[in-house]
Design a protein around this motif. Sequence first.
Motif, mmCIF file in Angstrom:
data_model
loop_
_atom_site.group_PDB
_atom_site.id
_atom_site.type_symbol
_atom_site.label_atom_id
_atom_site.label_comp_id
_atom_site.label_asym_id
_atom_site.label_seq_id
_atom_site.Cartn_x
_atom_site.Cartn_y
_atom_site.Cartn_z
ATOM 1 N N LEU A 93 0.829 -1.311 0.029
ATOM 2 C CA LEU A 93 -0.001 -0.077 0.029
ATOM 3 C C LEU A 93 0.943 1.263 0.006
ATOM 4 N N LEU A 94 2.155 1.337 0.836
ATOM 5 C CA LEU A 94 2.878 2.170 0.728
ATOM 6 C C LEU A 94 3.448 2.588 -0.706
ATOM 7 N N PHE A 122 0.960 13.424 -8.672
ATOM 8 C CA PHE A 122 0.505 14.667 -8.608
ATOM 9 C C PHE A 122 1.644 15.644 -8.871
ATOM 10 N N VAL A 123 3.007 15.347 -9.064
ATOM 11 C CA VAL A 123 4.064 16.194 -9.425
ATOM 12 C C VAL A 123 3.563 16.514 -10.951
ATOM 13 N N PHE A 124 2.937 15.927 -11.853
ATOM 14 C CA PHE A 124 2.694 16.217 -13.035
ATOM 15 C C PHE A 124 1.414 17.001 -13.255
ATOM 16 N N ILE A 125 0.359 16.968 -12.148
ATOM 17 C CA ILE A 125 -0.697 17.843 -12.056
ATOM 18 C C ILE A 125 -0.430 19.239 -11.757
ATOM 19 N N TYR A 155 3.609 6.267 -5.597
ATOM 20 C CA TYR A 155 3.246 6.166 -7.132
ATOM 21 C C TYR A 155 2.111 7.356 -7.376
ATOM 22 N N ILE A 156 1.050 7.112 -6.702
ATOM 23 C CA ILE A 156 0.076 8.103 -6.639
ATOM 24 C C ILE A 156 0.519 9.519 -6.088
ATOM 25 N N SER A 208 7.414 11.455 -2.072
ATOM 26 C CA SER A 208 7.080 10.178 -2.781
ATOM 27 C C SER A 208 8.051 9.183 -2.721
ATOM 28 N N HIS A 209 9.337 9.691 -2.749
ATOM 29 C CA HIS A 209 10.464 8.582 -2.560
ATOM 30 C C HIS A 209 10.704 8.329 -1.041
ATOM 31 N N VAL A 210 10.352 9.154 -0.055
ATOM 32 C CA VAL A 210 10.477 8.764 1.188
ATOM 33 C C VAL A 210 9.458 7.395 1.445
#
Length: 91
Positions: A19-20, A30-33, A25-26, A55-57
């Motif tokens: 799930l994490l 958002f970076v692209f939005i 990835y979700i 997201s990387h963390v």
Amino acid sequence: MYLGGTFISILKSNKTALLLIIVSYIVYGFVFIIPFLHLDLKTKIICCSALYITSHVIFWAGTAIIGKSILRSHILVNLLNRLKILKSNNF
């Protein structure tokens, strides 16, 4: 990508970790939005940077829960893919 039967069993037993990884990835999506929102440039840069780091963390926290073996295989696969790209581009 199939890494063997142990990969499937690890993912089934660690639903929190899976799930994490999905959430990471979700969040990264958002970076692209953000660039299309009506915000100041400074705010967009701060938001994109924060989302990227977050997201990387989250991703690495999920992979740490899954275990070292999956983490090593992920790093190895990424390294091998990069080497294939470099070899195909004749660098």
